[in-house]
Design a protein around this motif. Structure first.
Motif, PDB file in Angstrom:
ATOM      1  N   THR A   1       0.829  -1.209   0.000  1.00  0.00           N
ATOM      2  CA  THR A   1       0.000   0.000   0.000  1.00  0.00           C
ATOM      3  C   THR A   1       0.862   1.257   0.000  1.00  0.00           C
ATOM      4  N   GLY A   2       2.113   1.120   0.446  1.00  0.00           N
ATOM      5  CA  GLY A   2       3.011   2.268   0.458  1.00  0.00           C
ATOM      6  C   GLY A   2       3.899   2.371  -0.764  1.00  0.00           C
ATOM      7  N   ALA A   3       3.534   1.692  -1.832  1.00  0.00           N
ATOM      8  CA  ALA A   3       4.354   1.706  -3.045  1.00  0.00           C
ATOM      9  C   ALA A   3       4.463   3.122  -3.606  1.00  0.00           C
ATOM     10  N   LEU A   4       5.670   3.500  -3.991  1.00  0.00           N
ATOM     11  CA  LEU A   4       5.896   4.806  -4.594  1.00  0.00           C
ATOM     12  C   LEU A   4       5.788   4.753  -6.116  1.00  0.00           C
ATOM     13  N   ARG A   5       5.922   3.564  -6.677  1.00  0.00           N
ATOM     14  CA  ARG A   5       5.806   3.392  -8.130  1.00  0.00           C
ATOM     15  C   ARG A   5       4.762   2.326  -8.420  1.00  0.00           C
ATOM     16  N   THR A   6       3.841   2.648  -9.284  1.00  0.00           N
ATOM     17  CA  THR A   6       2.752   1.726  -9.602  1.00  0.00           C
ATOM     18  C   THR A   6       2.833   1.199 -11.034  1.00  0.00           C
ATOM     19  N   ARG A   7       3.895   1.582 -11.741  1.00  0.00           N
ATOM     20  CA  ARG A   7       4.126   1.047 -13.082  1.00  0.00           C
ATOM     21  C   ARG A   7       5.505   0.407 -13.110  1.00  0.00           C
ATOM     22  N   PRO A   8       5.648  -0.728 -13.792  1.00  0.00           N
ATOM     23  CA  PRO A   8       6.955  -1.384 -13.830  1.00  0.00           C
ATOM     24  C   PRO A   8       7.965  -0.580 -14.627  1.00  0.00           C
ATOM     25  N   PRO A   9       9.254  -0.738 -14.361  1.00  0.00           N
ATOM     26  CA  PRO A   9      10.269  -0.016 -15.121  1.00  0.00           C
ATOM     27  C   PRO A   9      10.354  -0.522 -16.555  1.00  0.00           C
ATOM     28  N   ARG A  10      10.825   0.343 -17.431  1.00  0.00           N
ATOM     29  CA  ARG A  10      11.137  -0.094 -18.790  1.00  0.00           C
ATOM     30  C   ARG A  10      12.451  -0.867 -18.780  1.00  0.00           C
ATOM     31  N   ASN A  11      12.689  -1.609 -19.855  1.00  0.00           N
ATOM     32  CA  ASN A  11      13.968  -2.325 -19.967  1.00  0.00           C
ATOM     33  C   ASN A  11      15.150  -1.387 -19.809  1.00  0.00           C
ATOM     34  N   SER A  12      15.013  -0.180 -20.310  1.00  0.00           N
ATOM     35  CA  SER A  12      16.136   0.764 -20.323  1.00  0.00           C
ATOM     36  C   SER A  12      16.313   1.510 -19.010  1.00  0.00           C
ATOM     37  N   ASP A  13      15.365   1.394 -18.075  1.00  0.00           N
ATOM     38  CA  ASP A  13      15.504   2.026 -16.765  1.00  0.00           C
ATOM     39  C   ASP A  13      16.415   1.188 -15.874  1.00  0.00           C
ATOM     40  N   VAL A  14      17.156   1.831 -14.999  1.00  0.00           N
ATOM     41  CA  VAL A  14      17.901   1.088 -13.994  1.00  0.00           C
ATOM     42  C   VAL A  14      16.888   0.328 -13.129  1.00  0.00           C
ATOM     43  N   GLY A  15      17.095  -0.950 -12.982  1.00  0.00           N
ATOM     44  CA  GLY A  15      16.112  -1.794 -12.319  1.00  0.00           C
ATOM     45  C   GLY A  15      15.147  -2.455 -13.278  1.00  0.00           C
ATOM     46  N   GLY A  16      15.254  -2.145 -14.574  1.00  0.00           N
ATOM     47  CA  GLY A  16      14.482  -2.879 -15.570  1.00  0.00           C
ATOM     48  C   GLY A  16      14.898  -4.338 -15.574  1.00  0.00           C
ATOM     49  N   HIS A  17      14.014  -5.212 -16.009  1.00  0.00           N
ATOM     50  CA  HIS A  17      14.324  -6.634 -15.956  1.00  0.00           C
ATOM     51  C   HIS A  17      13.421  -7.412 -16.903  1.00  0.00           C
ATOM     52  N   HIS A  18      13.863  -8.593 -17.258  1.00  0.00           N
ATOM     53  CA  HIS A  18      12.990  -9.524 -17.953  1.00  0.00           C
ATOM     54  C   HIS A  18      13.366 -10.953 -17.606  1.00  0.00           C
ATOM     55  N   LEU A  19      12.474 -11.874 -17.912  1.00  0.00           N
ATOM     56  CA  LEU A  19      12.658 -13.301 -17.646  1.00  0.00           C
ATOM     57  C   LEU A  19      12.676 -14.026 -18.982  1.00  0.00           C
ATOM     58  N   ALA A  20      13.725 -14.820 -19.226  1.00  0.00           N
ATOM     59  CA  ALA A  20      13.870 -15.526 -20.499  1.00  0.00           C
ATOM     60  C   ALA A  20      13.709 -17.026 -20.294  1.00  0.00           C
ATOM     61  N   ILE A  21      12.952 -17.655 -21.185  1.00  0.00           N
ATOM     62  CA  ILE A  21      12.682 -19.091 -21.108  1.00  0.00           C
ATOM     63  C   ILE A  21      13.277 -19.778 -22.335  1.00  0.00           C
ATOM     64  N   TYR A  22      14.051 -20.825 -22.093  1.00  0.00           N
ATOM     65  CA  TYR A  22      14.654 -21.602 -23.171  1.00  0.00           C
ATOM     66  C   TYR A  22      13.606 -22.550 -23.749  1.00  0.00           C
ATOM     67  N   VAL A  23      13.437 -22.512 -25.073  1.00  0.00           N
ATOM     68  CA  VAL A  23      12.492 -23.390 -25.765  1.00  0.00           C
ATOM     69  C   VAL A  23      13.217 -24.078 -26.915  1.00  0.00           C
ATOM     70  N   ASP A  24      12.715 -25.222 -27.315  1.00  0.00           N
ATOM     71  CA  ASP A  24      13.282 -25.907 -28.474  1.00  0.00           C
ATOM     72  C   ASP A  24      12.873 -25.241 -29.779  1.00  0.00           C
ATOM     73  N   ASP A  25      11.660 -24.685 -29.809  1.00  0.00           N
ATOM     74  CA  ASP A  25      11.109 -24.124 -31.045  1.00  0.00           C
ATOM     75  C   ASP A  25      10.531 -22.743 -30.742  1.00  0.00           C
ATOM     76  N   VAL A  26      11.310 -21.705 -31.044  1.00  0.00           N
ATOM     77  CA  VAL A  26      10.874 -20.336 -30.768  1.00  0.00           C
ATOM     78  C   VAL A  26       9.620 -19.992 -31.557  1.00  0.00           C
ATOM     79  N   ASP A  27       9.540 -20.447 -32.788  1.00  0.00           N
ATOM     80  CA  ASP A  27       8.394 -20.107 -33.624  1.00  0.00           C
ATOM     81  C   ASP A  27       7.115 -20.747 -33.109  1.00  0.00           C
ATOM     82  N   ALA A  28       7.184 -21.989 -32.662  1.00  0.00           N
ATOM     83  CA  ALA A  28       6.002 -22.647 -32.099  1.00  0.00           C
ATOM     84  C   ALA A  28       5.570 -21.972 -30.811  1.00  0.00           C
ATOM     85  N   ALA A  29       6.539 -21.600 -29.972  1.00  0.00           N
ATOM     86  CA  ALA A  29       6.207 -20.896 -28.727  1.00  0.00           C
ATOM     87  C   ALA A  29       5.584 -19.540 -29.021  1.00  0.00           C
ATOM     88  N   ALA A  30       6.104 -18.838 -30.040  1.00  0.00           N
ATOM     89  CA  ALA A  30       5.552 -17.538 -30.417  1.00  0.00           C
ATOM     90  C   ALA A  30       4.115 -17.681 -30.915  1.00  0.00           C
TER      91      ALA A  30
END
Length: 360
Positions: A260-289
């Motif tokens: 409830t005391g959050a100062l930021r209510t939107r996630p950072p962009r990739n280019s912001d310090v603290g930006g982040h993403h999660l990558a998953i290894y797949v056998d077939d990128v096209d099928a996953a897409a």
């Protein structure tokens, strides 16, 4: 290179992302790439596999279309293997409008990396010798988890060996050693990454996306703060509901409800310090897409691409945004034939023969 083929099964992925094998990497944007590499290698004992960059498009909009950042953004990238199972992808961006301070633990977009070590006191002594900042009391009343801050403000937690059960992934109870292990890693007593944690705006929605779309397995259901032992939250942070999920054979992901005391209510962009993403290894990128394209609230960032030059030529990948505010990536690397491998003995952690629902 990770080799757990003896623990693998031939069972296909039953639910979730088609052809998924494992979490490939956790990505974080830092203010100074050299500083972050020095910390993760010189203090935590990781292995630098490669650096690449600058990643940029001086005249077009490729950076916006493919990475979700300003068209004139520019990035330097490094890949560090940390322990037996995990890779960290580190970004340093320059970009118009960049936010240069990371989100707090209660903010949407807050995050931390949790490590498991052979002995908490030994690991803490190692970190203190490296001038890593300890958060909270230094006595035995801090609970089973101890908190530290990297030089640029990223949260880390440490805990001792865990109990193996049938749900959550627990690293082996002996420190990681192989031909590439080093004295730093042995001094820390690193067993591996226990989990990554993301603070989200809607815990129920985030949990549903991970389980229904990605095929994650609940380990601990959403709990009240009172249900958790002391030390689970960073000192001074609001204690909110959280859930723990198993994301593939060798990773866990914690989701925490924004406070409830959050100062930021939107996630950072990739280019912001603290930006982040999660990558998953797949056998077939096209099928996953193709599967992700049909999921409500998911937006693919263009079409899958294969890198044609540089240290990871042959990598096929695609970023996508999610309805829960966590950017993600699907990726397939031809490990064993990547150009960087000719220049170093360090190797990325790979899933080997494991599949998403295998439980080594």
């Amino acid at each position: 290179m990770l080799n757990l083929s003896t623990a693998a099964s031939s069972t296909p992925v039953l639910t979730g992302l088609p052809t998924a094998r494992a979490v490939d990497h956790y990505a974080f944007t830092v203010p100074d790439l050299d500083e972050a590499i020095a910390f993760f290698t010189g203090v935590l004992g990781g292995e630098l596999c490669y650096r690449e960059g600058p990643v940029e498009d001086a005249d077009g909009d490729w950076m916006t279309r493919k990475l979700g950042v300003h068209a004139r953004a520019r990035a330097q990238v490094a890949l560090v293997r940390l322990g037996p199972y995990s890779n960290l992808e580190l970004f340093e961006y320059t970009a118009p409008g960049q936010i240069t301070s990371p989100p707090g633990p209660n903010d949407v977009g807050g995050h931390h990396l949790a490590l498991m070590v052979a002995d908490l006191d030994t690991a803490e002594e190692h970190l203190r010798r490296s001038a890593t900042v300890r958060l909270g009391p230094a006595d035995g009343f801090a609970g089973t988890r101890r908190w530290f801050l990297t030089p640029w403000g990223m949260l880390l937690s440490l805990r001792g060996p865990g109990r193996r059960d049938d749900c959550g992934f627990v690293p082996a109870a002996t420190p990681y050693t192989d031909a590439g292990s080093n004295t730093v890693e042995r001094s820390l007593g690193l067993l591996g990454v226990e989990h990554v944690s993301y603070t989200v705006a809607d815990l129920a929605a985030a949990t549903a996306f991970f389980t229904d779309v990605l095929g994650a397995e609940p380990v601990e259901s959403a709990q009240r703060p009172a249900d958790r032992p002391g030390g689970h939250w960073p000192p001074g942070a609001e204690q909110s509901r959280r859930t723990l999920l198993r994301t593939g054979p060798t990773a866990n992901c914690e989701l925490i409800q924004s406070g409830t005391g959050a100062l930021r209510t939107r996630p950072p962009r990739n280019s912001d310090v603290g930006g982040h993403h999660l990558a998953i290894y797949v056998d077939d990128v096209d099928a996953a897409a193709a599967y992700l394209r049909e999921q409500e609230g998911v937006a693919l960032m263009g079409e899958p691409e294969t890198i044609t030059r540089g240290p990871i030529a042959g990598d096929r990948w695609l970023y996508f945004s999610t309805p829960i505010g966590i950017q993600m990536e699907i990726i397939n690397m031809p490990d064993g034939s990547l150009p960087y491998e000719a220049l170093t003995s360090a190797r990325r952690a790979t899933p080997g023969d494991l599949r998403w629902h295998d439980r080594p």
